[in-house]
Design an enzyme around this catalytic site. Structure first.
Site, PDB file in Angstrom:
ATOM      1  N   CYS A   1       0.851  -1.364   0.035  1.00  0.00           N
ATOM      2  CA  CYS A   1       0.223   0.009  -0.047  1.00  0.00           C
ATOM      3  C   CYS A   1       0.832   1.116   0.055  1.00  0.00           C
ATOM      4  CB  CYS A   1      -0.962   0.129   1.343  1.00  0.00           C
ATOM      5  SG  CYS A   1      -2.216  -1.364   1.330  1.00  0.00           S
TER       6      CYS A   1
HETATM    7  N1  LIG Z   1      -2.890  -5.839   2.011  1.00  0.00           N
HETATM    8  C1  LIG Z   1      -3.357  -4.574   2.426  1.00  0.00           C
HETATM    9  O1  LIG Z   1      -3.087  -4.322   3.703  1.00  0.00           O
HETATM   10  C2  LIG Z   1      -4.411  -3.778   1.698  1.00  0.00           C
HETATM   11  C3  LIG Z   1      -5.085  -2.935   2.850  1.00  0.00           C
HETATM   12  C4  LIG Z   1      -6.182  -2.065   2.007  1.00  0.00           C
HETATM   13  C5  LIG Z   1      -6.261  -2.286   0.563  1.00  0.00           C
HETATM   14  N2  LIG Z   1      -5.424  -3.157  -0.302  1.00  0.00           N
HETATM   15  C6  LIG Z   1      -5.790  -3.216  -1.444  1.00  0.00           C
HETATM   16  O2  LIG Z   1      -6.562  -4.173  -1.894  1.00  0.00           O
HETATM   17  C7  LIG Z   1      -6.202  -5.074  -3.211  1.00  0.00           C
HETATM   18  C8  LIG Z   1      -5.717  -6.290  -2.869  1.00  0.00           C
HETATM   19  O3  LIG Z   1      -4.543  -6.487  -2.135  1.00  0.00           O
HETATM   20  P1  LIG Z   1      -4.100  -7.905  -1.511  1.00  0.00           P
HETATM   21  O4  LIG Z   1      -3.046  -7.401  -0.528  1.00  0.00           O
HETATM   22  O5  LIG Z   1      -5.122  -8.517  -0.944  1.00  0.00           O
HETATM   23  O6  LIG Z   1      -3.437  -8.823  -2.535  1.00  0.00           O
HETATM   24  P2  LIG Z   1      -3.161 -10.329  -2.425  1.00  0.00           P
HETATM   25  O7  LIG Z   1      -1.804 -10.126  -3.709  1.00  0.00           O
HETATM   26  O8  LIG Z   1      -2.648 -10.457  -1.233  1.00  0.00           O
HETATM   27  O9  LIG Z   1      -4.298 -10.664  -3.120  1.00  0.00           O
HETATM   28  C9  LIG Z   1      -4.780 -10.625  -4.545  1.00  0.00           C
HETATM   29  C10 LIG Z   1      -5.445 -12.070  -4.920  1.00  0.00           C
HETATM   30  O10 LIG Z   1      -5.994 -11.854  -6.107  1.00  0.00           O
HETATM   31  C11 LIG Z   1      -5.790 -12.924  -6.860  1.00  0.00           C
HETATM   32  N3  LIG Z   1      -6.279 -12.551  -8.154  1.00  0.00           N
HETATM   33  C12 LIG Z   1      -5.584 -11.948  -9.041  1.00  0.00           C
HETATM   34  N4  LIG Z   1      -6.288 -11.674 -10.222  1.00  0.00           N
HETATM   35  C13 LIG Z   1      -7.485 -12.318 -10.095  1.00  0.00           C
HETATM   36  C14 LIG Z   1      -8.333 -12.565 -10.759  1.00  0.00           C
HETATM   37  N5  LIG Z   1      -8.567 -12.000 -12.060  1.00  0.00           N
HETATM   38  N6  LIG Z   1      -9.302 -13.497 -10.395  1.00  0.00           N
HETATM   39  C15 LIG Z   1      -9.314 -14.000  -9.158  1.00  0.00           C
HETATM   40  N7  LIG Z   1      -8.336 -13.551  -8.290  1.00  0.00           N
HETATM   41  C16 LIG Z   1      -7.472 -12.969  -8.863  1.00  0.00           C
HETATM   42  C17 LIG Z   1      -4.369 -13.192  -6.503  1.00  0.00           C
HETATM   43  O11 LIG Z   1      -3.967 -14.431  -7.098  1.00  0.00           O
HETATM   44  C18 LIG Z   1      -4.100 -12.952  -5.183  1.00  0.00           C
HETATM   45  O12 LIG Z   1      -4.504 -14.047  -4.386  1.00  0.00           O
HETATM   46  C19 LIG Z   1      -5.302  -4.074  -3.581  1.00  0.00           C
HETATM   47  O13 LIG Z   1      -5.734  -3.075  -4.638  1.00  0.00           O
HETATM   48  C20 LIG Z   1      -4.543  -3.496  -2.571  1.00  0.00           C
HETATM   49  O14 LIG Z   1      -3.931  -2.143  -2.832  1.00  0.00           O
HETATM   50  C21 LIG Z   1      -4.587  -3.876   0.312  1.00  0.00           C
END
Ligand SMILES: NC(=O)c1ccc[n+]([C@@H]2O[C@H](COP(=O)([O-])OP(=O)(O)OC[C@H]3O[C@@H](n4cnc5c(N)ncnc54)[C@H](O)[C@@H]3O)[C@@H](O)[C@H]2O)c1
Length: 433
Positions: A270
């Site tokens: 992030c």
């Molecule tokens: N990690 C955090 O603390 C956090 C906090 C707030 C917001 N976010 C935001 O949330 C979003 C997700 O982040 P995250 O940390 O969970 O990412 P992550 O990489 O942990 O998880 C994302 C998942 O989505 C899967 N994926 C990708 N494309 C896909 C598709 N087309 N269909 C199905 N699955 C798919 C990936 O394989 C992965 O398992 C991002 O935009 C991030 O900026 C993250």
């Protein structure tokens, strides 16, 4: 039966697309609230682990996952065909940066393409991924309306930023207020009803763009304030003053001040990434964001500054970095998580190897670490290991570390997190950021 009624009586079927740090806790939360939830995930190994009841996200205990699977409230799949059967679809896919630091929304587009293929009347689609202002209206809306359905009439579309803080036991999904901005007031209303099933406070906003922008502002605020604390650390070094004492002193003011901590650099998915979604969009609209670039520049100098502290500490003990035995304590980008994405520890360890140091690491959340030319396994923390080291370098202040033992047995300690606060050692044996 209307979608709102299906949501309120929990008969609405929910799919969460992307089962990572954001998607999995959210899926489990809705499952625990009584919904039938499908976790859609492209990574087959993750789907298999979930279906075995094995969680790979530390905020979701495997027992909790097993309970919702047994109660037939949660299932995971890679089959995009399930999307058409859902009433609510939430997108939680990654939003990284390209090498050029431009936004990469290809995962959102790929997931939305699948949603568009099966889109039908009565569905609610919510985007939670952090992204640039305008994504929901400019990218998703045209894709979803291409088949002739209209947002706010036939289907509902909204943006609701995820604010989860992995590893934070005080604020879990339930306790964090939700923002919701729909394409139309009807979209906002339905999305708000949906989130009120699991969150006590939901704020309805006038548009998806406001919701997208608020999330970027929140994370830019963190990046800029962390950079200010980091710059203060650099200034304090020159002045020979403890930055920690200064910040703690300032934090006694009960209004108009919020304490941020300096550290070895920023990491995770992030803070190093999201502000660039904002500056990119600003640039497209003729404005060059200044704080974002400056904050990033300062935050990125921190790993080099830590290397300087290590080099100086060894030098004072009459040792070169080459051949020095360095024990790195914590490689995750922050306390309590196993996330090493963008972690400053990676850059620091790589550079220590490049300079000829011998490096071992301990991190209760990160069993192995792969760096160019090196594959490390986490060492077991014990007195022998601390005594093996020439220097223990605290990069992550995990609660699991015994700081008294670290200070007691390591010949030299460089502490970048103020984890050894209150502990004393003979002159020069603890170097604090
Ligand atoms: N990690 C955090 O603390 C956090 C906090 C707030 C917001 N976010 C935001 O949330 C979003 C997700 O982040 P995250 O940390 O969970 O990412 P992550 O990489 O942990 O998880 C994302 C998942 O989505 C899967 N994926 C990708 N494309 C896909 C598709 N087309 N269909 C199905 N699955 C798919 C990936 O394989 C992965 O398992 C991002 O935009 C991030 O900026 C993250």
């Amino acid at each position: 039966m209307s979608l709102q009624a299906k949501i309120e009586d929990k008969s609405a079927r929910v799919a969460i697309v992307g089962q990572g740090y954001v998607g999995l806790p959210l899926a489990v939360e809705f499952a625990q609230a009584g919904f039938r939830v499908t976790g859609l995930e492209v990574d087959g190994a993750r789907v298999a682990a979930l279906m075995r009841g094995e969680s790979y996200i530390s905020d979701v205990p495997s027992e909790v996952l097993q309970q919702v699977i047994q109660a037939e409230r949660f299932t995971a799949t890679s089959d995009v065909g399930v999307l058409a059967e859902q009433d609510v679809i939430v997108l939680c896919v990654p939003t990284p940066l390209r090498k050029s630091k431009d936004p990469d929304v290809s995962h959102i587009v790929a997931a939305a393409r699948e949603v568009a293929r099966g889109l039908r009347s009565g569905q609610l689609v919510v985007l939670e991924s952090t992204t640039y202002p305008g994504t929901t209206e400019e990218v998703l809306l045209p894709m979803f309306e291409e088949g002739g359905l209209r947002a706010g009439h036939d289907f509902f579309l909204a943006f609701s930023p995820e604010r989860i803080d992995p590893g934070n036991p005080t604020f879990r999904v339930k306790e964090i207020p939700k923002l919701v901005g729909g394409i139309t007031p009807a979209c906002t209303r339905v999305a708000a009803v949906f989130y009120r099933q699991i969150v006590s406070q939901v704020f309805e906003l006038s548009s998806p763009t406001v919701a997208e922008l608020s999330k970027l502002y929140e994370n830019t605020f963190r990046s800029v304030n962390i950079a200010l604390a980091n710059e203060l650390a650099l200034i304090c070094r020159h002045l020979g003053v403890s930055v920690w004492e200064v910040i703690e002193a300032a934090a006694t003011k009960p209004f108009g001040f919020m304490a941020f901590s300096p550290g070895p650099g920023i990491g995770g998915h992030c803070i190093p990434v999201d502000p660039f979604y904002l500056s990119w969009k600003a640039r497209l609209n003729g404005y060059e964001a200044k704080f974002i670039a400056l904050a990033d520049e300062i935050n990125r100098t921190m790993p080099r500054f830590v290397l300087e502290l290590v080099t100086d500490a060894l030098n004072d003990a009459g040792k070169p970095v080459k051949g020095a035995r360095i024990l790195v304590l914590g490689v995750a980008y922050k306390r309590g998580v196993g996330d090493i994405r963008e972690s400053p520890a990676l850059e620091i360890i790589e550079e220590l190897f490049r300079r000829g140091a011998q490096v071992q690491y301990v991190d209760p959340f990160v069993p192995t670490l792969t760096l160019p030319g090196h594959r490390l396994e986490a060492a077991r923390m014990n007195r022998e290991l601390l005594q093996w080291s020439d220097l223990a370098l605290i990069l992550t202040d995990h609660r699991e570390f015994d700081y008294e033992a670290i200070v007691g047995h390591a010949p030299l300690v460089v502490d970048t997190r103020h984890a050894t606060r209150g502990l004393t050692a003979p002159e020069g044996r603890i170097v604090r950021l």
